[in-house]
Scaffold this motif. Structure first.
Motif, PDB file in Angstrom:
ATOM      1  N   TRP B  14       0.742  -1.216  -0.038  1.00  0.00           N
ATOM      2  CA  TRP B  14       0.081  -0.035  -0.014  1.00  0.00           C
ATOM      3  C   TRP B  14       0.942   1.270   0.119  1.00  0.00           C
ATOM      4  O   TRP B  14       1.918   1.334   0.834  1.00  0.00           O
ATOM      5  N   ARG B  32      -4.226  -2.315   7.638  1.00  0.00           N
ATOM      6  CA  ARG B  32      -5.688  -2.009   7.064  1.00  0.00           C
ATOM      7  C   ARG B  32      -5.665  -0.321   6.717  1.00  0.00           C
ATOM      8  O   ARG B  32      -5.013   0.167   7.348  1.00  0.00           O
ATOM      9  N   ALA B  33      -5.864  -0.377   5.256  1.00  0.00           N
ATOM     10  CA  ALA B  33      -5.718   0.786   4.941  1.00  0.00           C
ATOM     11  C   ALA B  33      -6.776   1.975   5.292  1.00  0.00           C
ATOM     12  O   ALA B  33      -6.569   3.095   5.136  1.00  0.00           O
ATOM     13  N   ASP B  34      -7.659   1.559   5.953  1.00  0.00           N
ATOM     14  CA  ASP B  34      -8.709   2.253   6.309  1.00  0.00           C
ATOM     15  C   ASP B  34      -8.710   2.668   8.086  1.00  0.00           C
ATOM     16  O   ASP B  34      -9.426   3.396   8.525  1.00  0.00           O
ATOM     17  N   HIS B  35      -7.556   2.628   8.506  1.00  0.00           N
ATOM     18  CA  HIS B  35      -7.131   3.048   9.823  1.00  0.00           C
ATOM     19  C   HIS B  35      -6.965   4.780   9.578  1.00  0.00           C
ATOM     20  O   HIS B  35      -6.093   5.108   8.817  1.00  0.00           O
ATOM     21  N   PRO B  36      -7.774   5.512  10.448  1.00  0.00           N
ATOM     22  CA  PRO B  36      -7.544   7.019  10.414  1.00  0.00           C
ATOM     23  C   PRO B  36      -6.264   7.453  10.385  1.00  0.00           C
ATOM     24  O   PRO B  36      -6.076   8.576   9.802  1.00  0.00           O
ATOM     25  N   GLY B  39      -4.389   8.421   7.034  1.00  0.00           N
ATOM     26  CA  GLY B  39      -4.626   9.547   6.260  1.00  0.00           C
ATOM     27  C   GLY B  39      -3.926  10.737   7.157  1.00  0.00           C
ATOM     28  O   GLY B  39      -3.410  11.501   6.378  1.00  0.00           O
ATOM     29  N   GLU B 163     -12.424 -11.072   4.467  1.00  0.00           N
ATOM     30  CA  GLU B 163     -11.837 -10.418   5.654  1.00  0.00           C
ATOM     31  C   GLU B 163     -11.475 -11.432   6.869  1.00  0.00           C
ATOM     32  O   GLU B 163     -10.427 -11.495   7.796  1.00  0.00           O
TER      33      GLU B 163
END
Lengths: 381, 257
Positions: B14, B32-36, B39, B163
């Motif tokens: 990623w 996990r790419a969706d960990h805040p 960003g 998952e």
């Protein structure tokens, strides 16, 4: 058909189950009184020898850090029996070679017992149930790979007679393999492997070793034996699989009356009902394939826990994991499983467990050996 | 998420954010790419984050069984990322891999942040430095991992098969890598003295796996390391306190702290 008397040599005199987390791995051994344990060891050995007198063969196994089976060094128990018995075949099922660090040491132990018993050893090997991981500090990943590599190394050690040979595998290494004694039987003792999955049975069938399965019931056993037979044929071993390649283990109690038999069987069921083990010991990471693990998270049964639902004598008989009743009934129950799974050549009788006392055990062995066992010889698949 | 071929391994990689380059090595829970926090971190840094072999969808060759092996794989990744020294954030099991990797090629790195890392044995042989996560009930584990476990409880029925597969693979590979010697490489502590890079060892105040003494002792093995504790967080402060975590990380990396 051969029949083998089997006891896990349990230490059953435990505090109430609600006072401990697990009967395996973590149950403190302060609950084990070695004076009582000594009496139990001698008693269980006597029962094996009595089974031999009645014409049965002898089977034992190995578990660690558990009250359910206080035989953490099965070769030691088998060595006693090798000396004290005189005609029975001696089956150890088995050596947990995915968890043993030195396969050559296992080859040596088995060779000693084979010589001591003048060639009566049946050498079984197991991957080991999940709860064996922690006691052995053994990595739960790649256990099948370790098991079969260790077995190859053991066979090499058994069959080499011309000075040192070497083995450099992925997991095990030795540069000077040259064991003394060598096995009594040629080329080596018969090899047994236990597995409770069709995939495992295919590995065993390919190699042609004896396949044993434990308490897998009607359908589970059929899948396992079918998988073995398929792999046997695909490996070019011939169309028909000899019955002596397949073994089934069940709880067995024969009485003069149904009531007497069910009373004995009720006590045998301790083996099923006492097996209190929390998930972190029952399901270590990597023990079952990921796909099976996903299904379990979706609510599927743990492959080893199918029998745990058979918590009554009736349910256990219905599931095909127990044979209990009068001689006629027991013959019929064995026949039902035998026919359903396509036949087998060995019945591994768990004829003692839990609170089944010595005299009750003896009676069950005698009733089975005298009234049931002869009638199994007529079975044809 | 891209898939690259690296040293014979198919690796999930990623990349995101802008700024000076940063290598992120995830912990036992996987990437996990969706960990805040990613960003927030990406506002300051160009992040490269591999899923370790055997984690996520990355393949696991049979020769790999220790974190050191993964560090060797990542030597290839560093070659690919170019000659400029790269900063590092490495968490938990990823911290172990990062410690192995930096001990091999410290000159390839700039500043280092180790978040609740495992990998060394500091205490007595009669006591585990890290609790045996494979012998504890799930209800205990979540309390060791999180300050507020109820916020992070996963419900398997709400996860896809994919998952769940990743979750189980991550757990399997963690067992494979950390089993014995448990959570450490006995040689690593003797190899870390050449890691003279500025380093920050950071843990959550309520981390039940990495004790404060353990982290302090670990940090002392590197000549130029200091420690920091984040409040209201457990073993994964980047997940539990993303703003505070990124603020502390960037302050250190930018040399302001």
């Amino acid at each position: 058909m051969k029949a083998w008397h089997f006891s896990e040599t349990a230490y059953h005199l435990l505090p109430p189950a609600e006072t401990y987390e697990s009967i395996r791995v973590s149950l403190p051994n302060r609950h084990y009184d070695p004076r009582i344990g000594a009496d139990l060891y001698h008693r269980y050995l006597d029962e094996w020898l009595l089974a031999e007198d009645e014409g049965l063969d002898i089977m034992l196994n190995e578990h660690h850090q558990t009250a359910t089976c206080v035989d953490p060094a099965a070769p030691l128990m088998l060595a006693v029996l090798a000396r004290q018995s005189h005609k029975a075949r001696l089956l150890i099922l088995g050596n947990p070679i995915a968890n043993r660090r030195q396969p050559i040491r296992v080859a040596e132990e088995m060779a000693m017992i084979d010589v001591l018993s003048r060639g009566r050893l049946e050498a079984g090997f197991v991957r080991g149930v999940p709860y064996e991981i922690s006691p052995a500090n053994s990595n739960p990943m790649r256990m099948n790979e370790r098991e079969f590599e260790a077995l190859d190394m053991i066979v090499k050690a058994w069959t080499n007679h011309d000075g040192p040979v070497s083995f450099e595998g992925r997991f095990f290494h030795a540069r000077q393999i040259n064991i003394w004694p060598r096995p009594y039987q040629t080329p080596h003792p018969p090899i047994w492997i236990s597995t409770t999955s069709p995939a495992g049975a295919a590995r065993v069938g390919t190699r042609g070793y004896v396949q044993a399965t434990f308490l897998t019931g009607f359908d589970g056993t059929k899948q396992i034996f079918d998988s073995y037979r398929r792999a046997w044929r695909e490996a070019g071993r011939g169309d028909s699989v000899p019955e002596d390649r397949l073994a089934y283990a069940a709880l067995v109690y024969t009485g003069e009356t149904e009531a007497e038999a069910h009373a004995g069987a009720e006590k045998l069921l301790w083996y099923v009902t006492s097996n209190k083990v929390p998930p972190h010991f029952a399901s270590p990471p990597g023990y079952v394939p990921v796909e099976a693990g996903v299904k379990m998270l979706r609510g599927a049964e743990h492959p080893l826990s199918a029998f745990a639902k058979a918590a009554s004598v009736e349910a256990a008989i219905k599931a095909g994991i127990m044979m209990a009743g009068t001689p006629d009934q027991v013959v019929k129950q064995i026949r039902a499983v035998y026919d359903h799974v396509g036949g087998f050549g060995h019945l591994l009788n768990m004829g003692q467990a839990g609170f089944l006392e010595h005299d009750e055990t003896v009676k069950g062995i005698r009733m089975f050996a005298r009234e049931v066992f002869p009638r199994l010889q007529e079975f044809r698949a | 998420m891209a898939t690259i071929e690296l040293a014979g391994i198919s690796l999930d990689l990623w990349e995101g954010g802008t700024g000076r380059p940063l290598l992120f090595l995830h912990g036992a829970g996987g990437f996990r790419a969706d960990h805040p926090f990613l960003g927030l971190l990406g506002e300051h840094r160009r992040i490269t984050a591999p899923s370790h072999p055997g984690f996520g969808a990355s393949s696991l060759p049979d020769w790999i069984d220790r974190p050191e092996d993964i560090a060797h794989v990542y030597l290839n990744l560093l070659d690919r990322l170019g000659p400029e020294p790269i900063d590092l954030i490495a968490c938990s099991l990823g911290g172990w891999i990062g410690a192995e990797l930096t001990s091999m090629v410290p000159e390839k790195f700039g500043k280092l942040i180790f978040v609740a890392p495992v990998g060394v044995k500091l205490g007595s042989r009669d006591t585990l430095d890290i609790p045996d996560i494979f012998a504890l009930p799930a209800a205990t584990i979540e309390k060791l991992l999180y300050h507020q476990p109820e916020r992070f409880r996963a419900d398997p029925s709400k996860l896809t098969d994919q998952e769940l597969t990743i979750m189980l693979r991550n757990r399997e590979t963690t067992a494979l890598l950390t089993w014995e010697p448990y959570m450490h490489n006995p040689k690593l502590r003797h190899r870390l003295r050449r890691v003279t890079n500025p380093a920050l060892f950071l843990r959550g105040e309520h981390d039940g796996l990495i004790a404060a003494d353990y982290m302090d002792g670990y940090a002392k093995l590197l000549p130029n390391a200091r420690t920091m504790t984040l409040p209201d967080a457990g073993h994964v402060p980047q997940v539990e306190q993303p703003e505070a975590f990124v603020k502390a990380a960037i302050a250190f990396l930018n040399g302001e702290a």
